[in-house]
Design an enzyme around this catalytic site. Structure first.
Site, PDB file in Angstrom:
ATOM      1  CG  ASP A 323      -2.055  -1.037   1.054  1.00  0.00           C
ATOM      2  OD1 ASP A 323      -2.260  -1.502  -0.081  1.00  0.00           O
ATOM      3  OD2 ASP A 323      -2.692  -1.398   2.051  1.00  0.00           O
ATOM      4  CE1 TYR A 407      -8.712  -4.524   6.601  1.00  0.00           C
ATOM      5  CE2 TYR A 407      -8.031  -5.694   4.609  1.00  0.00           C
ATOM      6  CZ  TYR A 407      -8.455  -5.711   5.937  1.00  0.00           C
ATOM      7  OH  TYR A 407      -8.627  -6.902   6.576  1.00  0.00           O
TER       8      TYR A 407
END
Length: 688
Positions: A323, A407
């Site tokens: 990420d 997320y």
């Protein structure tokens, strides 16, 4: 008077003061940088992937900051920008260094066989072109979906595709979902195919179906039952009626001061910045110890993270999201909302990044800072006379929240009055889901959280880059293990069998600097300065780093994810400082092969790490075996680490924190009139 209100917002481009060398680029500087590059390279059809501050040389900054007094202090630092550029269609990558001080292009370098990170512009482009692709439309028709406005996708990095193993093509994969109505939770309706997209060609080049395992069906039906969490679906009538307000007030104002991006709180001093990749970064952290301002950390940031999934079915093996390096925490930053994301008296900092055209994109209220009560700092009651001494704890919170597809991560830096520093991740958002056929199981690698909806097992690893300067630039790392004495009960050195001791080992080189957590010995590490010995303990002054959230890396060493995410194999790596080694997964992490990671750097050659300018790469994380209770939206899961002084101060540094009392904090007895049963005015009675 309530101070639950928004305070002045600090925006770099609007501050009427000198820009500090650590400050992120302003919107005007981004425009200036893009103009310089365009003027110098008119022949290139430019896509500005990233325009960011090129941080000044560390030795220059140590002088500028006043820590290096061996030569005359540097007072002016050249302002530079690092630019990563793609050429349209060919997707060739270039790096440019621009001097904003001198308004010139200093360097232009072609970077072969790399793919820079994926930006929000890339995401939006992929989402749109996937829905217009005839192959995707046909797949949806076969599933009974005729209205493409109901179809959605999460564009993901490709990892490394077996049919396209190199990096000459800029690829993405799209995880497909649908909604049964506007604002419906798409993760309740996952589809069973994955389009592969070539960003240079701007087209879908392949469709991969996810075949059911051990099923009589060749293709699953799509579950249509709604699983929602937004207020309009839950219904006001269904909310709890016994939740009473909690109001946080600071009627005399806050205890911190802010000057630009420099922060003073209690005895802490530091600077913050934001960049497209790491998001929130801390610089030049020090602590005022009496008359001495003691340096602690030059720079701290979340360097990389990876979320590897466990399902072995193709294409799930490619689901391991970096990420930081693939998407950028800065680019994924939320604009925070007062009274929702942060409570109390709030100070916001804005952020500014760039789009593909080289124009600034501002994120207001990207970083939140406030103070929190944190329970008891210290307490003792003398049972002989009943005198109680209680000091309540307060902490400074500096945070950002990022959303990366499904997320959401809250990223929190905490500073405490006793010198403790803590980093915490609050993972929430929605589970990544996969559709199962009616008779299909999760095969022991996931949890069925609703009929036909599989939430696959996965892990979250976060690797911090910690650049220390504990009482000086040269530091070492001690490994501390505690163990039972080796002598049996009855032995003269352990007559009653209760003995245990500790072992302190200085890690000598980059080979020894690769270590894992050890439950059996309660292992932790100390960053120490062996040139400065504590007068009482006779040990080097230091700060200990520890975590209750360390997990083994379960993927095989030769797996695709392990090759790319070698940093997750160890809890700790220690390497000599190198300004080109900033990211644990490599600068060009997207579609990488794992040839430029901290694992490679540490094993390339054995290097001395004793009393050197060193960097610690510290990994913590969790193994997530999803629960039904994590669906449709996941309650926060916590993980993080702590650094605290260990034989650094002469005594408890919080002895001078004043006691509080109910008159100050306005505590009352529940269900009682506040004028009754007041008891002592102070938690800590004094004889002054």
């Amino acid at each position: 008077m309530s101070t639950n209100k928004e305070m002045k917002t600090a925006t770099a481009s609007t501050l009427n003061q000198h820009v500090h060398p650590f400050d992120q680029l302003t919107g005007d500087e981004i425009i200036q940088t893009a103009a310089i590059v365009r003027q110098a390279k008119p022949e290139v059809d430019l896509v500005f992937n990233t325009i960011t501050l090129k941080e000044p040389n560390k030795q220059v900054m140590l002088s500028y900051l006043g820590w290096d007094t061996s030569k005359p202090r540097i007072t002016k630092v050249e302002r530079e920008a690092l630019v990563v550029i793609l050429e349209k269609v060919t997707m060739k990558c270039y790096e440019a260094i621009v001097s904003l001080t001198h308004n010139t292009l200093k360097s232009w370098t072609y970077m072969p066989d790399v793919q820079p990170m994926l930006t929000m512009d890339d995401m939006f482009e992929v989402e749109e072109l996937v829905l217009k692709d005839e192959k995707v439309i046909q797949e949806c028709r076969e599933l009974g979906i005729t209205d493409m406005s109901c179809v959605f996708n999460d564009p993901w990095a490709i990892a490394r595709h077996v049919s396209h193993p190199g990096r000459e093509k800029r690829l993405m994969q799209a995880l497909m979902y649908m909604r049964t109505c506007e604002e419906d939770n798409q993760y309740a309706h996952p589809l069973d195919f994955v389009p592969i997209i070539d960003l240079g060609l701007k087209k879908v080049i392949a469709i991969e179906r996810i075949k059911p395992r051990d099923s009589k069906y060749s293709r699953p039906t799509i579950p249509l039952q709604q699983h929602n969490f937004l207020p309009e679906f839950v219904g006001e009538e269904n909310y709890r009626k016994d939740v009473k307000p909690i109001i946080i007030q600071q009627p005399q104002g806050v205890s911190f001061t802010v000057k630009g991006n420099e922060i003073d709180w209690q005895k802490w001093n530091l600077r913050i910045s934001m960049n497209y990749r790491e998001g929130l970064v801390l610089h030049n952290i020090s602590y005022q110890d009496g008359p001495e301002k003691r340096p602690l950390f030059y720079r701290i940031s979340l360097s990389e993270m990876v979320v590897p999934y466990a399902d072995t079915n193709t294409p799930h093996h490619r689901k391991h999201a970096f990420d930081v390096g693939e998407y950028g925490l800065g680019l994924c930053t939320n604009s925070l909302q007062l009274g929702c994301d942060c409570l109390g008296s709030i100070y916001y900092f804005d952020a500014v990044f760039n789009d593909h055209n080289g124009q600034p994109v501002e994120i207001p209220s990207a970083v939140c800072m406030h103070e929190e009560d944190y329970g008891i700092l210290m307490k003792h009651t003398d049972y002989r006379n009943g005198r109680a001494h209680t000091i309540r704890s307060r902490r400074l919170v500096i945070s950002q929240i990022v959303t990366v597809a499904n997320y959401d991560y809250g990223l929190y830096y905490y500073f405490y009055q006793d010198g403790t520093f803590e980093y915490e991740v609050k993972a929430t958002g929605e589970l990544n889901t996969h559709v199962l056929a009616e008779d299909e199981s999760a095969a022991g690698m996931g949890t069925i959280v609703a009929p036909q909806i599989n939430a696959q097992y996965h892990q979250h690893f976060f690797t911090m880059r910690i650049d220390p300067m504990i009482d000086g630039q040269n530091n070492s790392v001690q490994q501390v293990d505690t163990y039972t004495l080796p002598y049996p009960t009855g032995h003269p050195k352990n007559p009653f069998g209760n003995g245990f001791t500790s072992d302190y080992t200085i890690l000598k080189d980059t080979k020894e600097g690769q270590q894992n957590a050890c439950y059996e010995t309660q292992r932790f590490w100390k960053i120490v300065n062996t040139d400065r010995i504590h007068p009482y303990s006779k040990t080097p002054v230091g700060w200990k780093i520890s975590s209750g959230h360390t997990a083994p890396f379960f993927a095989k060493d030769d797996s695709l994810v392990a090759e790319r995410a070698g940093f997750a194999k160890k809890t700790l790596w220690v390497t000599p400082y190198d300004e080109n080694q900033m990211f644990a997964g490599g600068f060009y992490c997207n579609q990488s092969g794992g040839d430029d990671t901290v694992e490679v750097w540490a094993n390339r050659e054995v290097q001395d790490i004793q009393q050197k300018d060193i960097v610690l790469w510290y990994t913590f994380g969790i193994t997530h075996l999803p629960r039904v209770e994590d669906f449709p939206i996941m309650p926060v899961e916590y993980c993080g680490f702590t650094i605290k002084p260990c034989n650094f101060f002469i005594a408890n540094p919080a002895l001078d924190v004043p006691p509080t009392n109910k008159k100050i904090n306005h505590s009352v007895l529940a269900h009682e009139n506040s004028s009754k049963g007041e008891g002592p005015k102070s938690c800590c009675s004094t004889k002054l």
